[in-house]
Write a protein that holds these residues in place. Structure first.
Motif, PDB file in Angstrom:
ATOM      1  N   GLY A  57       0.789  -1.228   0.000  1.00 42.74           N
ATOM      2  CA  GLY A  57       0.000   0.000   0.000  1.00 42.74           C
ATOM      3  C   GLY A  57       0.818   1.274   0.000  1.00 42.74           C
ATOM      4  N   ASP A  58       2.103   1.168  -0.289  1.00 35.26           N
ATOM      5  CA  ASP A  58       2.999   2.334  -0.317  1.00 35.26           C
ATOM      6  C   ASP A  58       3.244   2.639  -1.796  1.00 35.26           C
ATOM      7  N   ASN A  59       2.933   3.856  -2.225  1.00 33.02           N
ATOM      8  CA  ASN A  59       3.024   4.175  -3.659  1.00 33.02           C
ATOM      9  C   ASN A  59       4.429   4.003  -4.223  1.00 33.02           C
ATOM     10  N   PHE A  60       5.419   4.128  -3.361  1.00 30.00           N
ATOM     11  CA  PHE A  60       6.794   3.891  -3.822  1.00 30.00           C
ATOM     12  C   PHE A  60       6.930   2.442  -4.301  1.00 30.00           C
ATOM     13  N   TYR A  61       6.429   1.497  -3.490  1.00 23.24           N
ATOM     14  CA  TYR A  61       6.557   0.083  -3.876  1.00 23.24           C
ATOM     15  C   TYR A  61       5.539  -0.304  -4.951  1.00 23.24           C
ATOM     16  N   ILE A  62       4.435   0.429  -5.017  1.00 22.43           N
ATOM     17  CA  ILE A  62       3.484   0.165  -6.114  1.00 22.43           C
ATOM     18  C   ILE A  62       4.165   0.528  -7.442  1.00 22.43           C
ATOM     19  N   VAL A 133      16.412  -4.415  -3.483  1.00 23.71           N
ATOM     20  CA  VAL A 133      15.902  -3.221  -4.147  1.00 23.71           C
ATOM     21  C   VAL A 133      15.513  -2.200  -3.079  1.00 23.71           C
ATOM     22  N   ASP A 134      15.982  -0.979  -3.226  1.00 23.26           N
ATOM     23  CA  ASP A 134      15.719   0.117  -2.276  1.00 23.26           C
ATOM     24  C   ASP A 134      16.567  -0.049  -1.017  1.00 23.26           C
ATOM     25  N   THR A 135      16.101  -0.832  -0.055  1.00 27.31           N
ATOM     26  CA  THR A 135      16.859  -0.983   1.187  1.00 27.31           C
ATOM     27  C   THR A 135      17.861  -2.136   1.081  1.00 27.31           C
ATOM     28  N   THR A 136      18.787  -2.180   2.048  1.00 30.91           N
ATOM     29  CA  THR A 136      19.784  -3.247   2.043  1.00 30.91           C
ATOM     30  C   THR A 136      19.957  -3.786   3.470  1.00 30.91           C
ATOM     31  N   SER A 182      18.158   1.079   5.999  1.00 38.59           N
ATOM     32  CA  SER A 182      19.337   1.637   5.327  1.00 38.59           C
ATOM     33  C   SER A 182      19.036   2.939   4.596  1.00 38.59           C
ATOM     34  N   THR A 183      17.911   2.971   3.897  1.00 36.14           N
ATOM     35  CA  THR A 183      17.608   4.152   3.077  1.00 36.14           C
ATOM     36  C   THR A 183      17.406   5.408   3.926  1.00 36.14           C
ATOM     37  N   SER A 184      16.520   5.292   4.912  1.00 29.48           N
ATOM     38  CA  SER A 184      16.222   6.509   5.665  1.00 29.48           C
ATOM     39  C   SER A 184      17.356   6.856   6.627  1.00 29.48           C
ATOM     40  N   ASP A 186      20.404   6.615   5.786  1.00 28.01           N
ATOM     41  CA  ASP A 186      21.301   7.369   4.895  1.00 28.01           C
ATOM     42  C   ASP A 186      20.780   8.783   4.632  1.00 28.01           C
ATOM     43  N   ARG A 187      19.476   8.895   4.491  1.00 26.79           N
ATOM     44  CA  ARG A 187      18.902  10.238   4.252  1.00 26.79           C
ATOM     45  C   ARG A 187      19.163  11.141   5.453  1.00 26.79           C
ATOM     46  N   VAL A 188      18.971  10.570   6.652  1.00 33.37           N
ATOM     47  CA  VAL A 188      19.206  11.356   7.865  1.00 33.37           C
ATOM     48  C   VAL A 188      20.690  11.743   7.925  1.00 33.37           C
ATOM     49  N   THR A 236      11.435  12.022   6.022  1.00 37.65           N
ATOM     50  CA  THR A 236      12.279  11.144   5.205  1.00 37.65           C
ATOM     51  C   THR A 236      11.558  10.134   4.316  1.00 37.65           C
ATOM     52  N   ASN A 237      10.238  10.010   4.430  1.00 38.56           N
ATOM     53  CA  ASN A 237       9.553   9.129   3.468  1.00 38.56           C
ATOM     54  C   ASN A 237       8.072   9.488   3.370  1.00 38.56           C
ATOM     55  N   ILE A 238       7.346   8.694   2.593  1.00 35.98           N
ATOM     56  CA  ILE A 238       5.939   9.012   2.290  1.00 35.98           C
ATOM     57  C   ILE A 238       5.115   9.262   3.549  1.00 35.98           C
ATOM     58  N   PHE A 239       5.199   8.321   4.508  1.00 35.71           N
ATOM     59  CA  PHE A 239       4.289   8.393   5.650  1.00 35.71           C
ATOM     60  C   PHE A 239       4.700   9.479   6.644  1.00 35.71           C
ATOM     61  N   SER A 240       6.009   9.707   6.753  1.00 33.86           N
ATOM     62  CA  SER A 240       6.477  10.816   7.596  1.00 33.86           C
ATOM     63  C   SER A 240       6.030  12.138   6.985  1.00 33.86           C
ATOM     64  N   PHE A 262      10.602  13.349   1.399  1.00 32.67           N
ATOM     65  CA  PHE A 262      11.055  12.376   0.408  1.00 32.67           C
ATOM     66  C   PHE A 262       9.811  11.736  -0.189  1.00 32.67           C
ATOM     67  N   ASP A 263       9.899  11.371  -1.460  1.00 31.17           N
ATOM     68  CA  ASP A 263       8.863  10.597  -2.157  1.00 31.17           C
ATOM     69  C   ASP A 263       7.747  11.463  -2.754  1.00 31.17           C
ATOM     70  N   ALA A 264       7.045  10.820  -3.698  1.00 34.18           N
ATOM     71  CA  ALA A 264       6.107  11.571  -4.541  1.00 34.18           C
ATOM     72  C   ALA A 264       4.827  10.795  -4.805  1.00 34.18           C
ATOM     73  N   ALA A 282      11.519  13.102  -5.394  1.00 37.43           N
ATOM     74  CA  ALA A 282      10.948  11.904  -6.029  1.00 37.43           C
ATOM     75  C   ALA A 282      12.072  10.959  -6.419  1.00 37.43           C
ATOM     76  N   GLN A 283      11.951   9.720  -5.983  1.00 38.09           N
ATOM     77  CA  GLN A 283      12.912   8.691  -6.388  1.00 38.09           C
ATOM     78  C   GLN A 283      12.445   8.061  -7.704  1.00 38.09           C
ATOM     79  N   GLN A 284      13.133   7.020  -8.135  1.00 38.63           N
ATOM     80  CA  GLN A 284      12.777   6.350  -9.393  1.00 38.63           C
ATOM     81  C   GLN A 284      12.434   4.874  -9.139  1.00 38.63           C
TER      82      GLN A 284
HETATM   83  O1  T6T Z   1      10.999   6.185   0.785  1.00 38.12           O
HETATM   84  C1  T6T Z   1      10.518   4.958   0.337  1.00 38.12           C
HETATM   85  C2  T6T Z   1      11.617   3.940   0.434  1.00 38.12           C
HETATM   86  O2  T6T Z   1      12.739   4.387  -0.284  1.00 38.12           O
HETATM   87  C3  T6T Z   1      12.010   3.729   1.905  1.00 38.12           C
HETATM   88  O3  T6T Z   1      12.978   2.738   2.012  1.00 38.12           O
HETATM   89  C4  T6T Z   1      10.789   3.371   2.728  1.00 38.12           C
HETATM   90  O4  T6T Z   1       9.791   4.349   2.543  1.00 38.12           O
HETATM   91  C5  T6T Z   1       9.346   4.531   1.197  1.00 38.12           C
HETATM   92  O5  T6T Z   1       8.816   3.333   0.732  1.00 38.12           O
HETATM   93  C6  T6T Z   1       8.251   5.572   1.119  1.00 38.12           C
HETATM   94  O6  T6T Z   1       7.236   5.330   2.026  1.00 38.12           O
END
Ligand code: T6T
Length: 335
Positions: A57-62, A133-136, A182-184, A186-188, A236-240, A262-264, A282-284
């Motif tokens: 239900g997260d548009n990034f993963y959709i 993909v995305d996180t590690t 890992s992703t957030s 790194d953003r912080v 740092t992300n959609i829900f925040s 972060f995110d779009a 916006a990420q890709q």
């Molecule tokens: O920001 C993205 C994703 O890159 C992060 O790892 C978790 O949150 C998102 O899915 C957005 O909600």
């Protein structure tokens, strides 16, 4: 089961993508089974790719799923998609275990936690090619490829956007999901390093909303009570970001306290239009998903994979939202 076989159609499809195999990948990315046997894929002989999202239900993963599905269709693979109901390693681990029990040829996954998913994914990599993909995770050496945005750079870019929006400086707050992602993380880190370089800003710290917009909203309202002179927030992300926008609206400070998220997803776009958020990064995700399948299939073919692929981001503001670039950067709600 891992494949290592001749798939002419797949090879041709990969050749037309123009993505060169250039180094990296694990030493085992040749694709033989863990026991050294050469195994066939699903019963149809079509490669089976399992995509495990960070959360459903997260548009990034959709959007990422759309890229995964498009690549799979082009390259002749079958895809299954699942993910936890909440961002929670305790919910994602059993999904990894049950997906892995079916020994798909490849698993694409955005792990919920750098530590908790390490072992389950190492085990899964015994029987499937794993692409992160995305996180590690802490030690991703079992993975054939890791594909993600430049998250440290994205955090720094968020601070640059705040510098432009609040040129006189002042107090800034970060709202994050939770530590250990890992992703957030790194953003912080990117944001903190950048803010430390500019004396006109005072960093009041990071608070964790656990991916719950309501928590992010209440973090904002409490932060404003504590620091009524707060000038900006990085979410740092959609829900925040969604919750930060709500908090800003509830506190009646739209446009006074600058928010960069972060995110779009659709909620971020609405917040830009409403003026509760001033810039989004916006990420890709589509590209990450597409390339994830590509790398997985290359590994299955015994080709060298790219150990790390970094994808870009676009900063979108209310002024650029309607531009071609702005529109192209927005996330999907369905494929
Ligand atoms: O920001 C993205 C994703 O890159 C992060 O790892 C978790 O949150 C998102 O899915 C957005 O909600």
């Amino acid at each position: 089961m891992r494949l290592h076989r001749s798939m002419t159609i797949l090879a041709a499809a990969l050749a037309t993508t123009g993505l060169a195999a250039c180094g990296g990948g694990d030493a085992d990315s040749g694709g033989d089974g863990a026991d050294g046997t050469q195994a066939e894929g699903g019963s149809s002989g079509t490669p089976q790719v399992a995509f495990i999202q960070g959360v459903i239900g997260d548009n990034f993963y959709i959007s990422m799923e759309c890229g995964v599905r498009a690549a799979a269709e082009e390259m002749g693979a079958e895809v299954s998609v699942q993910g936890p109901q909440r961002w929670d390693p305790a919910l994602q681990q059993p999904i990894v275990t049950s997906v892995s029990a079916n020994e798909p040829d490849a698993i694409l996954i955005a792990p919920n936690d750098v530590t908790a998913l390490q072992r389950p994914l190492e085990d899964a990599a015994e029987n499937s090619e794993v692409v992160l993909v995305d996180t590690t995770v802490e030690d991703p050496s079992f993975a054939v490829s890791e594909i993600a945005s430049d998250n440290v750079g994205g955090g720094a870019a968020a601070f640059e956007a705040i510098q432009e929006l609040a040129p006189d400086g002042g107090k800034v707050l970060v709202i994050d999901n939770q530590p250990g992602i890992s992703t957030s993380d790194d953003r912080v880190q990117g944001f903190e390093e950048a803010v430390a370089q500019d004396d006109s800003f005072e960093y009041v710290g990071v608070e964790y909303a656990q991916n719950q917009p309501a928590r992010a909203a209440s973090i904002v309202t409490s932060a404003l009570q504590r620091d009524p002179d707060l000038v900006a927030i990085f979410a740092t992300n959609i829900f925040s970001a969604e919750g930060a926008a709500t908090g800003i609206e509830q506190a009646g400070v739209s446009g006074e306290v600058q928010v960069v998220g972060f995110d779009a997803g659709p909620a971020q776009v609405e917040a830009l239009e409403d003026g509760t958020v001033q810039a989004i990064i916006a990420q890709q995700p589509y590209e990450i998903g597409y390339q994830g399948v590509e790398q997985a299939l290359m590994a299955l073919e015994g080709e060298e994979t790219e150990a790390q692929i970094q994808t870009g981001f676009t900063i979108v503001t209310a002024d650029t939202l309607d531009s071609e670039e702005g529109q192209a950067a927005l996330y999907a709600s369905e494929c």
